[in-house]
Design an enzyme around this catalytic site. Sequence first.
Site: not given
Length: 339
Positions: A41, A122, A140, A199, A208
Amino acid sequence: MPARARDAILAHYHRTARDLPWRVGPRANHRPDPYRVWLSEVMLQQTTVATVTPRFAAFLERWPDVEAMAAAPLEDILQQWAGLGYYARARNLHACARAVAERGGFPETEAGLRELPGIGAYTAAAIAAIAFGEDSVVIDTNVERVVARLHALDRPVKSAKGEIARLADPLFDSVDSGQMAQALMDLGATICRPKNPKCSECPAQADCKAFASGTPEAFPPKPPRKQRPERHGTAWWIEREGKLFLVRRPEKGLLGGMAALPGTDWNDGTPDENPAISVRHVFTHFALTLSIEERDAPPDQTEGWWQPLDRLDEAGLPTLYAKAVKAFAKAERSGPLTA
C-alpha cells in the site's frame, strides 16, 4: 441500486481477481500477511502496479519481515527506494517498521493503524480491512472514480470527497470489506479506467448513471489545470580517478536523505541562459531545470563521499540525479546536449 451493484462487483472480483504478489485470492481461507499489505500500500501510493511489482519483490528479498526492515539503516531503505519517487514514503516506511517492531506487531484496527508513522486514513482502512477483516470503508483514487461514475457526480473528486465517502458506504455493507476494497480497486484499474473505460465489460453497467448518460468518461469532471511553477539550479560533476563525488541531501525537504550530486540551491524561474548540459524534471508542485557543470574539487567543508563510477548504480540516486548522470555521459560521448 447499491446492493445489486455491490453484489455484481464482488462476484466479478471472485471470477477475475488480479494475481498480485501481496494479495491472497478471494477464495483463500486465510488473510494476507499484514507486512505485505502495508508494504504494497505504501509503495503503490501514486505509483503503478507494473512499477511496484518487481520493486516489491526486491524489498521482500532483502527484508522479508517488518523486524528485518526495522533493523536496517535508513540509508539502505532510501537506496532501495531510489527511482520510486515521493521519497518521504521511504522515510516513513522505515519509521513505521521500527514502531511496529517495537510494539511487537501491527495494530489490528483502523484507529490503531492511524497512530503509526506515515499511515493515513486510506492506508489504515486498507490494512485493517484486507489484512485483519475489520469493517472499514476503503477509498483510493480507483474507488473514488468508480463511485463518482456510478452516481454521475458532476464535480471534481477533490471537492466531493465527503459525498463520495457517503455514497461508497453501502457498497461495503454486509460484505467482507477487504474483498470489496480489492474488487473496487480492480474494477477501477482494469475496467472503469480514467480514459477509455471498458463499460461493455463492467459488472455494474446496469446501475451506472455515468454509463446511462452516454459520456461515462466525462465523470468525474477534472479540475482546471494549474500552471506548474518553474525552478532552476546547478549540479556539479566532480570526478577523480574513476570516482564521482556525491553528497546526501538534508533529511528534511524534497529528496530528503537521498544521494545526490552536489550543487546550488534551486531558485524560482528558468535559467538566464540555455545550459550546455541540463535535465528537466517535473515534481508534483514544480518543474526543475538542472544544469550539470564540471568542477575540479568539492567546495570546502562539503561532506560527501567518492562513489566509483562503475558502481554508481549502488548509490541509490533518485530519478533526477540518475537523469543528470545519463545526460552528462551522453554529452561526454557526443558533445553538449539538453536532456
